[in-house]
Design an enzyme around this catalytic site. Structure first.
Site, PDB file in Angstrom:
ATOM      1  N   GLY A 464       0.820  -1.207   0.000  1.00  0.00           N
ATOM      2  CA  GLY A 464       0.000   0.000   0.000  1.00  0.00           C
ATOM      3  C   GLY A 464       0.850   1.251   0.000  1.00  0.00           C
ATOM      4  O   GLY A 464       2.027   1.226   0.355  1.00  0.00           O
ATOM      5  N   GLY A 466       0.344   5.729   0.636  1.00  0.00           N
ATOM      6  CA  GLY A 466      -0.544   6.819   1.001  1.00  0.00           C
ATOM      7  C   GLY A 466       0.155   8.155   0.935  1.00  0.00           C
ATOM      8  O   GLY A 466       1.265   8.274   0.408  1.00  0.00           O
ATOM      9  N   SER A 467      -0.483   9.174   1.504  1.00  0.00           N
ATOM     10  CA  SER A 467       0.063  10.519   1.427  1.00  0.00           C
ATOM     11  C   SER A 467       1.380  10.653   2.173  1.00  0.00           C
ATOM     12  O   SER A 467       2.251  11.422   1.782  1.00  0.00           O
ATOM     13  CB  SER A 467      -0.942  11.519   2.020  1.00  0.00           C
ATOM     14  OG  SER A 467      -2.174  11.449   1.333  1.00  0.00           O
ATOM     15  N   GLY A 469       3.457   7.935   3.341  1.00  0.00           N
ATOM     16  CA  GLY A 469       4.417   6.842   3.356  1.00  0.00           C
ATOM     17  C   GLY A 469       3.921   5.612   2.646  1.00  0.00           C
ATOM     18  O   GLY A 469       2.950   5.652   1.883  1.00  0.00           O
ATOM     19  N   VAL A 471       3.378   1.117   2.922  1.00  0.00           N
ATOM     20  CA  VAL A 471       3.127  -0.010   3.818  1.00  0.00           C
ATOM     21  C   VAL A 471       3.696  -1.275   3.187  1.00  0.00           C
ATOM     22  O   VAL A 471       3.402  -1.584   2.028  1.00  0.00           O
ATOM     23  CB  VAL A 471       1.625  -0.181   4.095  1.00  0.00           C
ATOM     24  CG1 VAL A 471       1.397  -1.335   5.075  1.00  0.00           C
ATOM     25  CG2 VAL A 471       1.029   1.104   4.661  1.00  0.00           C
ATOM     26  N   ASP A 589     -10.630  10.563   8.549  1.00  0.00           N
ATOM     27  CA  ASP A 589     -10.307  10.093   7.183  1.00  0.00           C
ATOM     28  C   ASP A 589     -10.869   8.695   6.946  1.00  0.00           C
ATOM     29  O   ASP A 589     -10.159   7.790   6.498  1.00  0.00           O
ATOM     30  CB  ASP A 589      -8.798  10.099   6.962  1.00  0.00           C
ATOM     31  CG  ASP A 589      -8.432  10.014   5.470  1.00  0.00           C
ATOM     32  OD1 ASP A 589      -9.300  10.326   4.632  1.00  0.00           O
ATOM     33  OD2 ASP A 589      -7.296   9.641   5.154  1.00  0.00           O
TER      34      ASP A 589
END
Length: 751
Positions: A464, A466-467, A469, A471, A589
């Site tokens: 994954g 995201g904004s 970092g 995963v 979020d």
């Protein structure tokens, strides 16, 4: 007069009898047609899938068959991903009330019957991933209401029929991965309603028709993997709504015009690899602010790369290998702080010293092979050391030597002060981390342990992004399978996100919240600050993948009952965060990608990087994230856009949108939502008519309860979604009430 009255009554009775007889005959037509279809289908489970297709029940109750309430006529057949084979019977053309036909991901063969053109009410035809042969029937042009034609991954031949130009409502033509030949038909330029045109991986030749530039609603254009030649016609630069432009693996040539990047403000993916394009990349490429993937490999591009990439904050894939780029200017201008996913510069003529930061710090993310003039970089890239500049021997004997000595002394003092500051700062950061996660509560892990656990943060372990970092999946001896969230500290908000998540999660425990294992706040082997959070791995990924699966993700099923269970889990978690925590936690979020599913499909709310803590006596905690507008477009509460404070009502709104997305199969940002139509009023149609009409994913409809109960369940859940997502915060339900109402639906509908 009495005679005429009696005559009128007799006529009325005759009309009623005739209408009833006609309805019965029509129902019998559907019944016979379905049985004729069954006779041509081979069921690998020995009749298990279609065992209900028999005389013991009405055909509206058969597996995969759905009828309208008024006339009890077949409106939907959904037999996707059931391992079925055989052929499609011509009798399908007698199901004249059919609106949607889903047979995808099976092994049907033979030709698509011409009789399918008799389905004048048909809106959606999905036959992809089968083995259908022959030509695309021109008779489909008689299906005047057809909106989505999805027949990719078959063995079809011929071309797209010219007659399709009469399909004025057509939004999707997806015929990719077949054996279609000829040129891209010019008739497609006349279907101005088109939003998706995918003819990729066929045998089309010729040039790109100039009149495709008339398709102003087009958001996806996929012509790659063919034998198309010539230049990109200038008319294509009129397609300002494009999200994806896929022209790879053709024989296109010419250069990109200087204004290229200014013409596609919504472009998210540009794929031009394996062609014969020449010239420099225009500087306007730097204006594609939404783009996530840029692929220019295997072309004849040349010159210096002078594009300013600093605004491309969503870029995760940039590949330019096998071209003739040169120089080192890009090493200075390229802002590598935003992502380090896939960065391929191989086999060009770049020169100069390679940076040690950003994407260049990860050998699994960057490739620079075949650039013999590059030097430096991290050791794993195996580049030669850069030459050391020789010091002028006359320096110490020059008239300015005293100034140099004084300057060097001052510099040494500054370095000493900086080192001391760094040491004290490091101690302070370590102290903060220990405060967030006390040693006695959490096992401490080092950067090296996390590096080994993920095979060097290998892209093969990336699950994954995201904004703030990435995963990674990893294996730690003391915890076994874990998910490791590595923060990209070059992003200014990443550290605040790390602290916010630590504060939100350190004292909360609930079966429907992600379980944090430990954290790491240290430095990496290059001396850079490093922060990561370690969670228990959720084996079934996130809810986003189940609601909107990609071709690589094969979900077995995700029916209405499973979605109800997930909805209850998420509601339970929010109820806990809002009313049972001290202080109150506002998530800020909530969206599908932040809902994780374990091996038993139990939902866990995750990603507290934007969370706020609320103390009744103090208000919202300023120790949490302070990133400005909270949440994600489509899910964020409308009052947030007006500057209102974060509140539990904002979480309720996001939950309502999430619930409606789970029930309809449509994202709140779907391109169908224009001209006043949005997810809320689309889902609200369920209150006025057939519940099935709002369901865009046929998997939702598969359940063990009878159709009436299923529809009642859909309606009840949609009502909750609408009540949660009301415009005014004070009018929304509380999560306690939501949790109770959903549990009641489960107890009543699924006894």
């Amino acid at each position: 007069m009495r005679f005429w009255f009696v005559l009128q009554q007799l006529a009325l009775i005759i009309i009623i009898i005739a209408s009833t007889t006609d309805a019965l005959n029509n129902n019998e037509t559907d019944h016979v047609s379905l049985l004729a279809m069954k006779s041509k289908i081979l069921d690998p489970f020995g009749g298990g899938v279609l065992s209900s297709w028999n005389e013991s029940s009405h055909f509206c109750n058969w597996e995969g068959v759905f009828c309208g309430k008024r006339h009890k006529r077949v409106t939907l057949i959904a037999l996707s991903s059931l391992g079925l084979s055989g052929t499609l019977s011509p009798h399908v053309g007698n199901l004249t009330f059919l609106r949607r036909l889903w047979l995808d991901n099976n092994t049907f063969h033979g030709e698509i019957p011409n009789e399918i053109g008799g389905l004048y009410r048909l809106k959606v035809l999905v036959l992809r991933r089968n083995s259908f042969q022959g030509r695309i029937p021109a008779s489909l042009s008689r299906c005047s209401n057809l909106m989505h034609l999805i027949i990719g991954y078959n063995n079809l031949v011929g071309t797209i029929p010219e007659e399709f130009s009469s399909l004025s409502m057509l939004k999707t033509i997806a015929v990719h991965h077949n054996n279609l030949t000829g040129g891209i038909p010019k008739c497609l330029g006349n279907i101005t309603s088109l939003e998706t045109l995918s003819t990729a991986s066929n045998l089309f030749g010729g040039t790109i028709p100039n009149n495709l530039g008339k398709l102003k609603n087009l958001v996806f254009l996929g012509l790659g993997g063919n034998q198309i030649s010539g230049m990109i016609p200038s008319s294509l630069y009129n397609l300002s709504n494009l999200n994806d432009l896929y022209l790879s693996f053709n024989d296109l040539h010419g250069s990109l015009p200087p204004y290229f990047g200014n013409m596609f403000p919504h472009l998210e993916s540009l794929q031009l690899e394996f062609n014969n394009f020449t010239g420099q990349l225009p500087n306007s490429i730097g204006n594609l602010t939404k783009v996530g993937s840029l692929t220019f490999s295997k072309n004849e591009f040349s010159g210096k790369l002078t594009v300013d990439f600093s605004k491309l904050v969503n870029l995760v894939n940039f590949t330019i290998q096998d071209n003739n780029f040169l120089g080192k200017t890009f090493l200075i201008n390229f802002n590598l702080s935003f992502n380090d996913f896939n960065f391929n510069l191989s086999f060009n003529d770049f020169n100069g010293e390679l940076p040690l930061h950003g994407s260049f710090a990860n050998s699994t993310a960057v490739s620079v092979y075949g650039n013999d003039k590059l030097c430096g970089g991290i050791p794993s890239l195996q580049l030669p050391r850069c030459p050391v500049k020789k010091l002028n021997r006359n320096f110490f004997f020059s008239s300015k030597r005293i100034y140099a000595i004084v300057g060097a002394s001052i510099l040494g003092i500054l370095i000493l002060i900086s080192s001391l500051g760094f040491y004290l700062g490091k101690r302070k950061r370590e102290s903060t981390t220990l405060e967030l996660f006390p040693k006695e509560s959490f096992v401490q892990v080092s950067y090296g342990e996390l590096l080994n656990a993920t095979d060097g943060f290998s892209s093969s372990n990336l699950i994954g992004a995201g904004s703030f970092g990435f995963v990674y999946r990893g294996v730690l001896d003391q915890f076994e399978d874990v998910a490791i969230k590595v923060f990209n500290l070059l992003n200014p908000g990443a550290t605040r996100s790390f602290v916010a998540e630590c504060k939100a999660l350190k004292n909360i425990r609930h079966r429907n919240l992600v379980k944090i294992v430990t954290c790491c706040s240290s430095i990496d082997f290059q001396g850079n600050e490093f922060k990561a959070l370690v969670y228990k791995l959720m084996m079934n990924g996130n809810l986003e993948k189940w609601l909107h699966p990609s071709q690589e993700f094969n979900r077995s099923e995700f029916n209405l009952f499973q979605r109800l269970r997930v909805a209850i889990d998420v509601a339970s978690a929010l109820d806990y965060l809002h009313y049972q925590c001290e202080p109150t936690v506002i998530h800020c979020d909530l969206k599908p990608s932040n809902i994780l599913l374990d091996q038993q499909m139990v939902a866990h709310v995750g990603d507290f990087g934007l969370a706020r803590l609320f103390h009744p006596e103090m208000g919202i905690s300023h120790h949490s994230s302070s990133m400005g507008l909270m949440g994600t477009i489509g899910y964020a509460a409308p009052e947030y856009g007006l500057g209102s404070e974060m509140s539990i009502s904002g979480d309720v709104y996001s939950y309502g949108i999430l619930l409606l997305e789970m029930l309809t199969g449509k994202r709140p940002t779907d391109l169908m939502f224009v001209d006043g139509l949005n997810l809320r009023n689309f889902a609200g149609k369920v209150l006025k008519g057939n519940a099935v009409e709002i369901v865009m994913d046929p998997v939702i409809l598969k359940s063990d309860i009878v159709i009436g109960q299923r529809d009642n369940c859909l309606i009840a859940m949609v009502k909750i979604g609408l009540a949660c997502s009301k415009e005014l915060p004070q009018n929304r339900m509380s999560m306690t009430d939501v949790s109770r109402e959903l549990q009641l639906i489960k107890d009543v509908m699924f006894k």
